[in-house]
Motif scaffolding. Structure first.
Motif, PDB file in Angstrom:
ATOM      1  N   TYR A  98     -19.691  67.736  -9.834  1.00 54.14           N
ATOM      2  CA  TYR A  98     -17.643  67.765  -9.288  1.00 54.14           C
ATOM      3  C   TYR A  98     -16.786  69.109  -8.893  1.00 54.14           C
ATOM      4  CZ  TYR A  98     -12.956  66.749 -10.619  1.00 54.14           C
ATOM      5  OH  TYR A  98     -11.838  66.363 -10.137  1.00 54.14           O
ATOM      6  N   GLY A  99     -17.209  70.333  -9.797  1.00 57.22           N
ATOM      7  CA  GLY A  99     -16.652  71.731  -9.966  1.00 57.22           C
ATOM      8  C   GLY A  99     -16.868  72.108  -8.431  1.00 57.22           C
ATOM      9  N   LEU A 100     -18.407  71.582  -7.677  1.00 50.22           N
ATOM     10  CA  LEU A 100     -18.803  72.386  -6.536  1.00 50.22           C
ATOM     11  C   LEU A 100     -17.708  71.843  -5.346  1.00 50.22           C
ATOM     12  CD1 LEU A 100     -20.882  74.161  -5.173  1.00 50.22           C
ATOM     13  CD2 LEU A 100     -21.965  72.386  -5.130  1.00 50.22           C
ATOM     14  N   VAL A 101     -17.968  70.245  -5.899  1.00 50.18           N
ATOM     15  CA  VAL A 101     -17.244  69.272  -4.623  1.00 50.18           C
ATOM     16  C   VAL A 101     -15.600  69.657  -4.399  1.00 50.18           C
ATOM     17  CG1 VAL A 101     -19.189  68.351  -4.225  1.00 50.18           C
ATOM     18  CG2 VAL A 101     -17.812  67.186  -5.689  1.00 50.18           C
ATOM     19  N   THR A 102     -14.987  69.987  -5.294  1.00 43.86           N
ATOM     20  CA  THR A 102     -14.101  70.340  -5.870  1.00 43.86           C
ATOM     21  C   THR A 102     -12.842  71.798  -5.479  1.00 43.86           C
ATOM     22  OG1 THR A 102     -13.575  69.783  -7.955  1.00 43.86           O
ATOM     23  CG2 THR A 102     -13.379  68.383  -7.163  1.00 43.86           C
ATOM     24  N   LEU A 103     -13.675  72.720  -5.273  1.00 46.32           N
ATOM     25  CA  LEU A 103     -13.715  74.224  -4.755  1.00 46.32           C
ATOM     26  C   LEU A 103     -12.094  73.918  -4.002  1.00 46.32           C
ATOM     27  CD1 LEU A 103     -17.426  75.882  -4.480  1.00 46.32           C
ATOM     28  CD2 LEU A 103     -14.863  76.474  -6.291  1.00 46.32           C
ATOM     29  N   GLY A 127     -18.497  68.459   5.349  1.00 45.88           N
ATOM     30  CA  GLY A 127     -19.175  68.582   4.000  1.00 45.88           C
ATOM     31  C   GLY A 127     -17.761  69.014   3.186  1.00 45.88           C
ATOM     32  N   PRO A 128     -17.534  68.779   1.914  1.00 49.22           N
ATOM     33  CA  PRO A 128     -16.646  70.189   0.848  1.00 49.22           C
ATOM     34  C   PRO A 128     -16.658  71.708   1.110  1.00 49.22           C
ATOM     35  CG  PRO A 128     -18.404  69.066  -0.288  1.00 49.22           C
ATOM     36  CD  PRO A 128     -18.047  68.376   1.429  1.00 49.22           C
TER      37      PRO A 128
END
Length: 224
Positions: free
Chosen positions: A219-224, A131-132
């Motif tokens: 999108y912002g959460l998973v590309t932290l 998980g990201p």
């Protein structure tokens, strides 16, 4: 006069709520397919999971500012109200939006989906997917999240979906109350006049903005 004296039309489900419902149905179905189809579908499984999270964030916001019958305030019932419903003394509002049992089903489904998404974000199956947000949690917690996601959470979700479908069939056959139709076209025939959910262009533009913000947040959460 309509059958059963239901001669009043009420806009129960606004278009954004209906979009959320059917988009969620498709995404959840896709999640199960990508989890069990032969071959590696993990990337699509993850994308659908992110889509579900965006939809859930939207629904949480819409439960505050959405149409009359989509707001959480319209179906968060006191225990006494639930007891009265079970005893056959339903409040008129129970026959329009979510009745107490339907409300419990909806809330349980939202919580189960949030749990699945959260455990997917931090999980690590040590084979095909990490998980990201896994790097932000201890290894043991990531492994426990994966265990829950695969061995517990998905079966809770299966049970809730099955109960939901059985309840729809029961109301259709035993009570002659079609719950699916209003979720398609938005309107319901009821015996007494009742306030309709607002469902105009302004409402739909607000919903689009909320959905865009929810998607951007994911999108912002998973590309932290």
């Amino acid at each position: 006069m309509q059958e059963g004296g239901r001669n009043n039309t009420v806009r129960v489900w606004d278009l954004p709520t209906r979009f959320f419902h059917w988009a969620l149905v498709l995404c959840v179905a896709g999640l199960f397919l990508t989890a069990y189809l032969p071959g590696s579908q993990i990337e699509w499984h993850a994308r659908l999971g992110y889509a579900v999270l965006a939809l859930l964030l939207f629904r949480l916001a819409w439960g505050v500012v959405g149409g009359r019958w989509s707001r959480f305030a319209s179906f968060l019932y006191a225990p006494s109200s639930v007891v009265n419903y079970l005893r056959g003394r339903a409040h008129p509002d129970h026959l329009i939006g979510h009745n107490p049992l339907g409300a419990a089903s909806v809330l349980a489904m939202l919580l189960a989906l949030l749990a699945q998404v959260a455990t997917g974000l931090v999980g690590d199956d040590e084979i095909a997917f990490t998980g990201p947000l896994n790097r932000f949690v201890p290894t043991d917690l990531g492994l426990a999240a994966t265990w829950f996601h695969k061995d517990v959470g998905q079966w809770i979700l299966v049970a809730l979906v099955a109960l939901h479908v059985l309840a729809i069939l029961y109301y259709l056959w035993a009570r002659k109350d079609n719950l699916v139709g209003p979720m398609v076209h938005g309107d319901k025939r009821v015996a007494r006049p009742a306030a309709s959910s607002r469902d105009d262009a302004v409402v739909r533009v607000v919903a689009l903005l909320l959905l865009a913000l929810s998607s951007a947040a994911v999108y912002g959460l998973v590309t932290l």
